[in-house]
Design a protein around this motif. Structure first.
Motif, PDB file in Angstrom:
ATOM      1  N   ALA A 166      23.708 -54.136  13.475  1.00  0.00           N
ATOM      2  CA  ALA A 166      23.473 -54.030  14.921  1.00  0.00           C
ATOM      3  C   ALA A 166      23.728 -52.609  15.409  1.00  0.00           C
ATOM      4  O   ALA A 166      22.982 -52.085  16.245  1.00  0.00           O
ATOM      5  CB  ALA A 166      24.374 -55.020  15.672  1.00  0.00           C
ATOM      6  N   TYR A 167      24.776 -51.969  14.859  1.00  0.00           N
ATOM      7  CA  TYR A 167      25.076 -50.589  15.252  1.00  0.00           C
ATOM      8  C   TYR A 167      23.950 -49.650  14.835  1.00  0.00           C
ATOM      9  O   TYR A 167      23.526 -48.778  15.610  1.00  0.00           O
ATOM     10  CB  TYR A 167      26.392 -50.163  14.614  1.00  0.00           C
ATOM     11  CG  TYR A 167      26.689 -48.681  14.790  1.00  0.00           C
ATOM     12  CD1 TYR A 167      27.183 -48.192  15.995  1.00  0.00           C
ATOM     13  CD2 TYR A 167      26.450 -47.781  13.749  1.00  0.00           C
ATOM     14  CE1 TYR A 167      27.450 -46.839  16.161  1.00  0.00           C
ATOM     15  CE2 TYR A 167      26.713 -46.437  13.906  1.00  0.00           C
ATOM     16  CZ  TYR A 167      27.212 -45.961  15.111  1.00  0.00           C
ATOM     17  OH  TYR A 167      27.460 -44.632  15.271  1.00  0.00           O
ATOM     18  N   GLU A 168      23.446 -49.815  13.606  1.00  0.00           N
ATOM     19  CA  GLU A 168      22.350 -48.959  13.143  1.00  0.00           C
ATOM     20  C   GLU A 168      21.093 -49.174  13.978  1.00  0.00           C
ATOM     21  O   GLU A 168      20.371 -48.212  14.278  1.00  0.00           O
ATOM     22  CB  GLU A 168      22.064 -49.254  11.664  1.00  0.00           C
ATOM     23  CG  GLU A 168      23.174 -48.798  10.726  1.00  0.00           C
ATOM     24  CD  GLU A 168      22.895 -49.176   9.288  1.00  0.00           C
ATOM     25  OE1 GLU A 168      21.938 -49.961   9.064  1.00  0.00           O
ATOM     26  OE2 GLU A 168      23.613 -48.694   8.387  1.00  0.00           O
ATOM     27  N   ALA A 169      20.831 -50.430  14.358  1.00  0.00           N
ATOM     28  CA  ALA A 169      19.664 -50.707  15.195  1.00  0.00           C
ATOM     29  C   ALA A 169      19.811 -50.034  16.558  1.00  0.00           C
ATOM     30  O   ALA A 169      18.852 -49.433  17.086  1.00  0.00           O
ATOM     31  CB  ALA A 169      19.490 -52.215  15.365  1.00  0.00           C
ATOM     32  N   ARG A 170      21.012 -50.132  17.151  1.00  0.00           N
ATOM     33  CA  ARG A 170      21.242 -49.470  18.442  1.00  0.00           C
ATOM     34  C   ARG A 170      21.137 -47.957  18.319  1.00  0.00           C
ATOM     35  O   ARG A 170      20.593 -47.288  19.208  1.00  0.00           O
ATOM     36  CB  ARG A 170      22.619 -49.853  18.979  1.00  0.00           C
ATOM     37  CG  ARG A 170      22.728 -51.295  19.446  1.00  0.00           C
ATOM     38  CD  ARG A 170      23.980 -51.499  20.278  1.00  0.00           C
ATOM     39  NE  ARG A 170      25.190 -51.197  19.521  1.00  0.00           N
ATOM     40  CZ  ARG A 170      25.873 -52.079  18.814  1.00  0.00           C
ATOM     41  NH1 ARG A 170      25.461 -53.344  18.779  1.00  0.00           N
ATOM     42  NH2 ARG A 170      26.966 -51.732  18.176  1.00  0.00           N
ATOM     43  N   GLU A 171      21.630 -47.418  17.212  1.00  0.00           N
ATOM     44  CA  GLU A 171      21.569 -45.966  17.010  1.00  0.00           C
ATOM     45  C   GLU A 171      20.123 -45.509  16.847  1.00  0.00           C
ATOM     46  O   GLU A 171      19.721 -44.474  17.383  1.00  0.00           O
ATOM     47  CB  GLU A 171      22.391 -45.589  15.774  1.00  0.00           C
ATOM     48  CG  GLU A 171      22.525 -44.094  15.540  1.00  0.00           C
ATOM     49  CD  GLU A 171      23.324 -43.400  16.606  1.00  0.00           C
ATOM     50  OE1 GLU A 171      23.240 -42.159  16.682  1.00  0.00           O
ATOM     51  OE2 GLU A 171      24.028 -44.093  17.372  1.00  0.00           O
ATOM     52  N   GLN A 172      19.321 -46.297  16.100  1.00  0.00           N
ATOM     53  CA  GLN A 172      17.908 -45.961  15.945  1.00  0.00           C
ATOM     54  C   GLN A 172      17.187 -46.013  17.283  1.00  0.00           C
ATOM     55  O   GLN A 172      16.374 -45.141  17.609  1.00  0.00           O
ATOM     56  CB  GLN A 172      17.265 -46.944  14.949  1.00  0.00           C
ATOM     57  CG  GLN A 172      15.792 -46.689  14.686  1.00  0.00           C
ATOM     58  CD  GLN A 172      15.526 -45.374  13.978  1.00  0.00           C
ATOM     59  OE1 GLN A 172      16.434 -44.792  13.383  1.00  0.00           O
ATOM     60  NE2 GLN A 172      14.309 -44.887  14.034  1.00  0.00           N
TER      61      GLN A 172
ATOM     62  N   ARG B 278      18.555 -45.557  20.175  1.00  0.00           N
ATOM     63  CA  ARG B 278      19.009 -44.412  20.968  1.00  0.00           C
ATOM     64  C   ARG B 278      18.292 -43.129  20.572  1.00  0.00           C
ATOM     65  O   ARG B 278      17.885 -42.330  21.430  1.00  0.00           O
ATOM     66  CB  ARG B 278      20.518 -44.230  20.787  1.00  0.00           C
ATOM     67  CG  ARG B 278      21.116 -43.143  21.675  1.00  0.00           C
ATOM     68  CD  ARG B 278      22.516 -42.797  21.227  1.00  0.00           C
ATOM     69  NE  ARG B 278      22.519 -42.201  19.904  1.00  0.00           N
ATOM     70  CZ  ARG B 278      22.228 -40.925  19.671  1.00  0.00           C
ATOM     71  NH1 ARG B 278      21.874 -40.116  20.646  1.00  0.00           N
ATOM     72  NH2 ARG B 278      22.255 -40.467  18.435  1.00  0.00           N
ATOM     73  N   ARG B 279      18.095 -42.936  19.251  1.00  0.00           N
ATOM     74  CA  ARG B 279      17.389 -41.733  18.788  1.00  0.00           C
ATOM     75  C   ARG B 279      15.940 -41.723  19.270  1.00  0.00           C
ATOM     76  O   ARG B 279      15.421 -40.676  19.680  1.00  0.00           O
ATOM     77  CB  ARG B 279      17.442 -41.661  17.259  1.00  0.00           C
ATOM     78  CG  ARG B 279      18.805 -41.249  16.714  1.00  0.00           C
ATOM     79  CD  ARG B 279      18.700 -40.844  15.251  1.00  0.00           C
ATOM     80  NE  ARG B 279      18.334 -41.964  14.408  1.00  0.00           N
ATOM     81  CZ  ARG B 279      19.207 -42.720  13.766  1.00  0.00           C
ATOM     82  NH1 ARG B 279      20.504 -42.491  13.899  1.00  0.00           N
ATOM     83  NH2 ARG B 279      18.817 -43.722  13.004  1.00  0.00           N
ATOM     84  N   ILE B 280      15.293 -42.903  19.240  1.00  0.00           N
ATOM     85  CA  ILE B 280      13.902 -42.979  19.712  1.00  0.00           C
ATOM     86  C   ILE B 280      13.821 -42.633  21.197  1.00  0.00           C
ATOM     87  O   ILE B 280      12.956 -41.859  21.636  1.00  0.00           O
ATOM     88  CB  ILE B 280      13.329 -44.384  19.430  1.00  0.00           C
ATOM     89  CG1 ILE B 280      13.192 -44.592  17.922  1.00  0.00           C
ATOM     90  CG2 ILE B 280      11.980 -44.561  20.123  1.00  0.00           C
ATOM     91  CD1 ILE B 280      12.766 -45.997  17.534  1.00  0.00           C
ATOM     92  N   LYS B 281      14.731 -43.210  21.969  1.00  0.00           N
ATOM     93  CA  LYS B 281      14.728 -42.918  23.409  1.00  0.00           C
ATOM     94  C   LYS B 281      15.031 -41.453  23.684  1.00  0.00           C
ATOM     95  O   LYS B 281      14.453 -40.854  24.589  1.00  0.00           O
ATOM     96  CB  LYS B 281      15.755 -43.809  24.113  1.00  0.00           C
ATOM     97  CG  LYS B 281      15.351 -45.268  24.178  1.00  0.00           C
ATOM     98  CD  LYS B 281      16.362 -46.078  24.955  1.00  0.00           C
ATOM     99  CE  LYS B 281      15.917 -47.522  25.085  1.00  0.00           C
ATOM    100  NZ  LYS B 281      16.892 -48.348  25.846  1.00  0.00           N
ATOM    101  N   GLU B 282      15.924 -40.863  22.887  1.00  0.00           N
ATOM    102  CA  GLU B 282      16.250 -39.452  23.073  1.00  0.00           C
ATOM    103  C   GLU B 282      15.035 -38.576  22.756  1.00  0.00           C
ATOM    104  O   GLU B 282      14.757 -37.599  23.469  1.00  0.00           O
ATOM    105  CB  GLU B 282      17.423 -39.067  22.179  1.00  0.00           C
ATOM    106  CG  GLU B 282      17.867 -37.622  22.360  1.00  0.00           C
ATOM    107  CD  GLU B 282      19.082 -37.287  21.527  1.00  0.00           C
ATOM    108  OE1 GLU B 282      19.520 -36.124  21.568  1.00  0.00           O
ATOM    109  OE2 GLU B 282      19.599 -38.184  20.827  1.00  0.00           O
TER     110      GLU B 282
END
Length: 270
Positions: free
Chosen positions: A203-209, A211-215
């Motif tokens: 779940a953390y990796e999915a949220r981080e991915q 976040r990177r896409i949105k950034e």
């Protein structure tokens, strides 16, 4: 749940007053949780002694201090019923069946702590701790394994000596079964912890991915806005330059006309 007539909610006990059996009030969920807290605090002492009648009296006193009127025998019966229900849940693989027993986690914590103490005593080794190891071996998950020597009659002392060897062998086998059972519980607990940790990591990796896409999208939007601003600024400068050129051309024409008019006037005056 606690409101149903499970084996751990209401039992018939012999009050010892004349052979009758009285039904005492059902245990509430909060009362049972407070009872398990007191029982957990005294669990190491239960493992160190076979004469536990006084310990149940202590538990009864502590329950009264918390505002519950429960006798030592009632507390003892409640513990037996809870352990029986816990063992029944342990034999079920369905997690949903375990969730139907509201005190599963409390019982698991008590026996998990007991296992840790037994493993520590086992690791200590040596003759000095042999008596503790034997006492710990008799502290079984099933409350039926708890010895009630304080309730036995004086006349039974002779027969207890004859049964000592058989009981010792039985306790050794029960100790081995207890250690195996609690180890399986701890392994299952660790397995569940690892599964939860893996799920959290995914779940953390999915949220981080995400976040990177949105950034990246935000950076691209900012770059587009900056390019648009620079383009608009360049067009404005070009328009200003063209306006300045036109103003200079008009000024030059005015100056030429004025000069021609003045020359014409001078010629006419002459």
């Amino acid at each position: 749940m606690e409101g149903h007539h499970h084996p751990y909610t209401s039992v018939n006990i012999d009050t010892g007053g004349g052979g009758g059996a009285d039904r005492f009030p059902q245990w509430s969920i909060q009362e049972t949780r407070d009872f398990l807290i007191v029982r957990a605090e005294l669990d190491p002492t239960f493992m160190e002694t076979k004469r536990n009648k006084l310990l149940w009296e202590v538990i009864s006193t502590r329950m009264k201090e918390k505002g519950y009127n429960r006798s030592a025998e009632q507390c003892k019966c409640k513990w037996k019923n809870l352990v029986t229900r816990f063992k029944g849940c342990e034999t079920m693989e369905s997690e949903g069946m375990r969730q139907q027993f509201p005190f599963y986690n409390e019982l698991q914590a008590i026996f998990g702590a007991r296992m840790q103490r037994m493993l520590w005593i086992e690791a200590e080794g040596g003759g000095a701790s042999s008596s503790k190891k034997k006492a710990a071996a008799t502290a079984q998950i099933s409350s039926d394994e708890e010895d009630d020597n304080d309730d036995s009659d004086v006349d039974q002392k002779g027969s207890s000596k004859k049964k000592r060897k058989t009981r010792s062998n039985t306790n050794t086998g029960n100790s081995s079964n207890l250690i195996t059972s609690i180890r399986e519980i701890m392994e299952e607990f660790m397995k569940q912890q690892m599964q939860m940790e893996m799920q959290w990591l995914k779940a953390y990796e999915a949220r981080e991915q995400e976040r990177r896409i949105k950034e990246m999208e935000w950076r691209k939007t900012m770059e587009d806005l900056e390019n648009e601003r620079m383009m608009m600024d360049r067009k404005w400068r070009e328009r200003e330059e063209q306006r300045r050129i036109r103003e200079e051309a008009r000024a030059e024409k005015r100056e030429t006309l004025i000069t021609a008019l003045l020359n014409k006037l001078r010629r006419e005056d002459m």
